[in-house]
Scaffold this active site. Structure first.
Site, PDB file in Angstrom:
ATOM      1  N   CYS A  52       4.472 -14.395  23.493  1.00  0.00           N
ATOM      2  CA  CYS A  52       3.080 -14.201  23.101  1.00  0.00           C
ATOM      3  C   CYS A  52       2.886 -12.746  22.342  1.00  0.00           C
ATOM      4  O   CYS A  52       3.299 -11.796  23.074  1.00  0.00           O
ATOM      5  CB  CYS A  52       2.172 -14.188  24.319  1.00  0.00           C
ATOM      6  N   CYS A  55       0.466 -10.479  25.021  1.00  0.00           N
ATOM      7  CA  CYS A  55       0.883  -9.909  26.465  1.00  0.00           C
ATOM      8  C   CYS A  55       2.548 -10.005  26.702  1.00  0.00           C
ATOM      9  O   CYS A  55       2.850  -9.496  27.500  1.00  0.00           O
ATOM     10  CB  CYS A  55       0.254 -10.595  27.471  1.00  0.00           C
ATOM     11  N   CYS A 103      -2.424 -14.798  29.425  1.00  0.00           N
ATOM     12  CA  CYS A 103      -3.520 -13.878  28.830  1.00  0.00           C
ATOM     13  C   CYS A 103      -4.731 -14.742  27.944  1.00  0.00           C
ATOM     14  O   CYS A 103      -5.653 -14.147  27.616  1.00  0.00           O
ATOM     15  CB  CYS A 103      -3.120 -13.055  28.075  1.00  0.00           C
ATOM     16  N   CYS A 124       2.637 -26.830  17.267  1.00  0.00           N
ATOM     17  CA  CYS A 124       2.294 -26.228  16.012  1.00  0.00           C
ATOM     18  C   CYS A 124       1.633 -24.966  16.244  1.00  0.00           C
ATOM     19  O   CYS A 124       0.541 -24.791  16.651  1.00  0.00           O
ATOM     20  CB  CYS A 124       1.308 -26.922  15.094  1.00  0.00           C
TER      21      CYS A 124
END
Length: 136
Positions: A52, A55, A103, A124
């Site tokens: 991510c 985070c 998050c 996707c």
């Protein structure tokens, strides 16, 4: 100040605007979509972990990435517990939105037209919502 609180962490929106590029903020915090075929990871083939952008939570292994022909990074499986799912009926269709479970950052959408020989799923994902950590 305004805060985003999902699952385990709270993030200050002003700090996020400083940390992320305008495109990364638009995609992860405002549920935007980047242009297909003009993003960092759609044609990326190194071995490692996609995390991510907001985070740093590990989300997808490069082992589950495949070329869907859509112009966005596609994966057939996420790491266990890494994602939250939400029904999205914008743009005149019903889709499954996927978000970071830690998050709440918007990552993209999950479809059921992925490889039949594995999970049949296609996550996707926007490159703007990801960072990549190469295997050492």
């Amino acid at each position: 100040m305004s805060y985003i609180a999902i699952n385990t962490i709270t993030m200050d929106k002003d700090e996020l605007k400083k940390k992320l590029t305008p495109e990364e903020y638009r995609v992860t915090q405002e549920k935007g979509t980047e242009r297909p075929f003009h993003n960092e990871y759609f044609d990326h083939h190194e071995k490692g972990m996609y995390e991510c952008k907001v985070c740093g939570t590990p989300l997808f292994s490069s082992e589950t990435k495949f070329d869907s022909g859509t112009g966005w990074p596609s994966f057939d499986e996420a790491l266990p517990g890494a994602l939250l799912y939400h029904e999205d009926s914008t743009l005149g269709m019903t889709r499954t939105e996927v978000m970071c479970a830690k998050c709440g950052a918007h990552l993209g959408h999950m479809f059921t037209d992925g490889p039949k020989e594995t999970t049949g799923k296609r996550f996707c994902t926007n490159s703007a919502s990801l960072s990549f950590k190469k295997n050492e």
